[in-house]
Design a protein around this motif. Structure first.
Motif, PDB file in Angstrom:
ATOM      1  N   TRP A   1       0.785  -1.219   0.000  1.00  0.00           N
ATOM      2  CA  TRP A   1       0.000   0.000   0.000  1.00  0.00           C
ATOM      3  C   TRP A   1       0.824   1.280   0.000  1.00  0.00           C
ATOM      4  O   TRP A   1       0.444   2.273  -0.593  1.00  0.00           O
ATOM      5  N   TRP A   2       1.968   1.279   0.731  1.00  0.00           N
ATOM      6  CA  TRP A   2       2.689   2.547   0.806  1.00  0.00           C
ATOM      7  C   TRP A   2       4.163   2.335   1.070  1.00  0.00           C
ATOM      8  O   TRP A   2       4.642   1.212   1.192  1.00  0.00           O
ATOM      9  N   ASP A   3       4.893   3.457   1.161  1.00  0.00           N
ATOM     10  CA  ASP A   3       6.360   3.439   1.157  1.00  0.00           C
ATOM     11  C   ASP A   3       6.929   3.194   2.550  1.00  0.00           C
ATOM     12  O   ASP A   3       7.353   4.114   3.231  1.00  0.00           O
ATOM     13  N   LEU A   4       6.962   1.945   2.941  1.00  0.00           N
ATOM     14  CA  LEU A   4       7.553   1.574   4.218  1.00  0.00           C
ATOM     15  C   LEU A   4       9.032   1.258   4.042  1.00  0.00           C
ATOM     16  O   LEU A   4       9.443   0.747   2.994  1.00  0.00           O
ATOM     17  N   PRO A   5       9.842   1.537   5.072  1.00  0.00           N
ATOM     18  CA  PRO A   5      11.256   1.138   5.000  1.00  0.00           C
ATOM     19  C   PRO A   5      11.389  -0.366   4.820  1.00  0.00           C
ATOM     20  O   PRO A   5      10.555  -1.141   5.308  1.00  0.00           O
ATOM     21  N   ARG A   6      12.421  -0.777   4.151  1.00  0.00           N
ATOM     22  CA  ARG A   6      12.665  -2.193   3.902  1.00  0.00           C
ATOM     23  C   ARG A   6      13.530  -2.800   4.999  1.00  0.00           C
ATOM     24  O   ARG A   6      14.196  -2.091   5.757  1.00  0.00           O
ATOM     25  N   ALA A   7      13.544  -4.119   5.065  1.00  0.00           N
ATOM     26  CA  ALA A   7      14.416  -4.823   6.004  1.00  0.00           C
ATOM     27  C   ALA A   7      15.868  -4.539   5.612  1.00  0.00           C
ATOM     28  O   ALA A   7      16.172  -4.391   4.430  1.00  0.00           O
ATOM     29  N   PRO A   8      16.757  -4.401   6.594  1.00  0.00           N
ATOM     30  CA  PRO A   8      16.540  -4.673   8.023  1.00  0.00           C
ATOM     31  C   PRO A   8      16.034  -3.483   8.831  1.00  0.00           C
ATOM     32  O   PRO A   8      15.847  -3.614  10.030  1.00  0.00           O
ATOM     33  N   ARG A   9      15.818  -2.315   8.196  1.00  0.00           N
ATOM     34  CA  ARG A   9      15.355  -1.162   8.970  1.00  0.00           C
ATOM     35  C   ARG A   9      13.972  -1.412   9.565  1.00  0.00           C
ATOM     36  O   ARG A   9      13.696  -1.012  10.698  1.00  0.00           O
ATOM     37  N   LEU A  10      13.090  -2.050   8.790  1.00  0.00           N
ATOM     38  CA  LEU A  10      11.777  -2.415   9.289  1.00  0.00           C
ATOM     39  C   LEU A  10      11.450  -3.813   8.793  1.00  0.00           C
ATOM     40  O   LEU A  10      11.313  -4.044   7.595  1.00  0.00           O
ATOM     41  N   ARG A  11      11.327  -4.732   9.743  1.00  0.00           N
ATOM     42  CA  ARG A  11      10.923  -6.100   9.438  1.00  0.00           C
ATOM     43  C   ARG A  11       9.503  -6.300   9.955  1.00  0.00           C
ATOM     44  O   ARG A  11       9.212  -5.976  11.102  1.00  0.00           O
ATOM     45  N   ILE A  12       8.638  -6.822   9.104  1.00  0.00           N
ATOM     46  CA  ILE A  12       7.236  -7.028   9.455  1.00  0.00           C
ATOM     47  C   ILE A  12       6.926  -8.511   9.348  1.00  0.00           C
ATOM     48  O   ILE A  12       7.282  -9.147   8.351  1.00  0.00           O
ATOM     49  N   ARG A  13       6.267  -9.041  10.367  1.00  0.00           N
ATOM     50  CA  ARG A  13       5.910 -10.456  10.293  1.00  0.00           C
ATOM     51  C   ARG A  13       4.629 -10.719  11.069  1.00  0.00           C
ATOM     52  O   ARG A  13       4.243  -9.946  11.957  1.00  0.00           O
ATOM     53  N   ALA A  14       3.980 -11.821  10.723  1.00  0.00           N
ATOM     54  CA  ALA A  14       2.783 -12.266  11.429  1.00  0.00           C
ATOM     55  C   ALA A  14       3.214 -13.080  12.645  1.00  0.00           C
ATOM     56  O   ALA A  14       3.888 -14.099  12.511  1.00  0.00           O
ATOM     57  N   GLN A  15       2.840 -12.607  13.827  1.00  0.00           N
ATOM     58  CA  GLN A  15       3.212 -13.291  15.064  1.00  0.00           C
ATOM     59  C   GLN A  15       2.360 -12.764  16.209  1.00  0.00           C
ATOM     60  O   GLN A  15       2.010 -11.576  16.252  1.00  0.00           O
ATOM     61  N   ASP A  16       2.038 -13.622  17.136  1.00  0.00           N
ATOM     62  CA  ASP A  16       1.318 -13.195  18.332  1.00  0.00           C
ATOM     63  C   ASP A  16       2.208 -12.279  19.168  1.00  0.00           C
ATOM     64  O   ASP A  16       3.425 -12.484  19.290  1.00  0.00           O
ATOM     65  N   GLY A  17       1.599 -11.263  19.773  1.00  0.00           N
ATOM     66  CA  GLY A  17       2.359 -10.264  20.511  1.00  0.00           C
ATOM     67  C   GLY A  17       3.083 -10.788  21.728  1.00  0.00           C
ATOM     68  O   GLY A  17       4.179 -10.325  22.049  1.00  0.00           O
ATOM     69  N   LEU A  18       2.483 -11.752  22.430  1.00  0.00           N
ATOM     70  CA  LEU A  18       3.167 -12.338  23.581  1.00  0.00           C
ATOM     71  C   LEU A  18       4.340 -13.192  23.125  1.00  0.00           C
ATOM     72  O   LEU A  18       5.437 -13.121  23.691  1.00  0.00           O
ATOM     73  N   ASP A  19       4.126 -13.999  22.095  1.00  0.00           N
ATOM     74  CA  ASP A  19       5.219 -14.820  21.574  1.00  0.00           C
ATOM     75  C   ASP A  19       6.383 -13.953  21.113  1.00  0.00           C
ATOM     76  O   ASP A  19       7.554 -14.306  21.313  1.00  0.00           O
ATOM     77  N   ALA A  20       6.059 -12.817  20.494  1.00  0.00           N
ATOM     78  CA  ALA A  20       7.110 -11.939  19.984  1.00  0.00           C
ATOM     79  C   ALA A  20       7.997 -11.417  21.100  1.00  0.00           C
ATOM     80  O   ALA A  20       9.221 -11.324  20.952  1.00  0.00           O
ATOM     81  N   VAL A  21       7.380 -11.085  22.238  1.00  0.00           N
ATOM     82  CA  VAL A  21       8.161 -10.565  23.370  1.00  0.00           C
ATOM     83  C   VAL A  21       8.849 -11.703  24.116  1.00  0.00           C
ATOM     84  O   VAL A  21      10.031 -11.621  24.465  1.00  0.00           O
ATOM     85  N   ALA A  22       8.105 -12.781  24.358  1.00  0.00           N
ATOM     86  CA  ALA A  22       8.647 -13.891  25.147  1.00  0.00           C
ATOM     87  C   ALA A  22       9.802 -14.592  24.448  1.00  0.00           C
ATOM     88  O   ALA A  22      10.663 -15.176  25.116  1.00  0.00           O
ATOM     89  N   SER A  23       9.832 -14.546  23.134  1.00  0.00           N
ATOM     90  CA  SER A  23      10.894 -15.236  22.399  1.00  0.00           C
ATOM     91  C   SER A  23      12.173 -14.415  22.274  1.00  0.00           C
ATOM     92  O   SER A  23      13.185 -14.920  21.791  1.00  0.00           O
ATOM     93  N   ARG A  24      12.148 -13.189  22.735  1.00  0.00           N
ATOM     94  CA  ARG A  24      13.348 -12.363  22.678  1.00  0.00           C
ATOM     95  C   ARG A  24      14.347 -12.766  23.764  1.00  0.00           C
ATOM     96  O   ARG A  24      13.972 -13.181  24.856  1.00  0.00           O
TER      97      ARG A  24
END
Length: 257
Positions: free
Chosen positions: A117-140
């Motif tokens: 849809w629009w001009d988002l920064p590319r990886a590695p500056r912005l990485r986008i993925r489908a993931q549950d929010g708790l899993d994303a934090v807990a897996s760090r």
């Protein structure tokens, strides 16, 4: 000199028409100011506009002010829980060119659409993925993040598993000692929405300050409150921001205590 044609967000996507996504529907609605609002399940979720240095949603401006009061010089890494259209990651990547951003969303198809849809920064500056929010934090790993931004909703409320003591404990573990967590909290008069959320934040971090419109902070009007949590928050900077904000804005270190 010829005038440049205005930038059109998502030119090949129909407006005012629900589009099926993994978690329901998404709809784009153009606004008179040139922005495009992203509605997820009939709730305004994000705003997209050509300008990279403008945030349309008031609560995102609160978040940006809290981050500006904190932001260290040099490189830092942020995790955004609730990606939607990535309006805030886009803004922050522009404002802090050395920062890196990971944005996660529970929806499996929305992240792919917003890239189109629009001009988002590319990886590695912005990485986008489908993931549950708790899993994303807990897996760090411990101390692997500088900033966590939580802006995840199911309807008008944050899912319980992203607002309880366990989520806040995982956020505390994942951010460095100098780090910050900012969380968008929806509120309604006559309810206890946000109370346990704020109390869990206080049990985890030394400093917790709420930023929002006075009427919303006092529980007199429906709206959004931004909870800012860290171990050394610059409360004076937040107070200066609130005093100059376009709408009557306050800071409350005792909100929902």
């Amino acid at each position: 000199m010829a005038r440049r044609a205005p930038t059109v967000i998502a030119p090949n996507t129909p407006r005012n028409t629900p589009i099926a996504i993994g978690s329901g529907t998404v709809e784009l609605r153009d606004e008179s100011d040139g922005s495009t609002t992203v509605w997820v399940n009939n709730v305004p979720s994000s705003s997209m506009r050509p300008e990279v240095d403008v945030l349309d949603f008031e609560y995102m401006r609160h978040m940006a002010a809290a981050i500006a009061a904190w932001a260290p010089s040099g490189r830092w890494l942020a995790l955004h829980v609730g990606a939607a259209a990535c309006s805030l990651p886009r803004y922050l990547a522009h404002a802090y060119p050395e920062s890196g951003h990971i944005a996660v969303d529970i929806d499996t198809s929305l992240p792919e659409l917003v890239r189109e849809w629009w001009d988002l920064p590319r990886a590695p500056r912005l990485r986008i993925r489908a993931q549950d929010g708790l899993d994303a934090v807990a897996s760090r790993r411990d101390d692997s993040l500088d900033l966590v931004v939580r802006d995840a909703f199911a309807g008008d409320a944050t899912p319980n598993h992203l607002a309880d003591a366990h989520w806040w404990e995982q956020a505390r573990r994942a951010v460095r000692a100098s780090g910050l967590v900012v969380a968008n909290v929806g509120t309604r008069p006559g309810t206890i929405m946000g109370r346990d959320d704020a109390r869990a934040a206080r049990a985890t971090f030394n400093d917790v300050i709420a930023v929002g419109e006075h009427a919303v902070l006092k529980g007199k009007r429906r709206g959004n409150v931004v909870v800012v949590a860290g171990d050394a928050i610059d409360s004076r900077a937040l107070a200066r921001y609130a005093a100059s904000a376009p709408l009557p804005t306050g800071v409350d270190p005792g909100w929902n205590r």
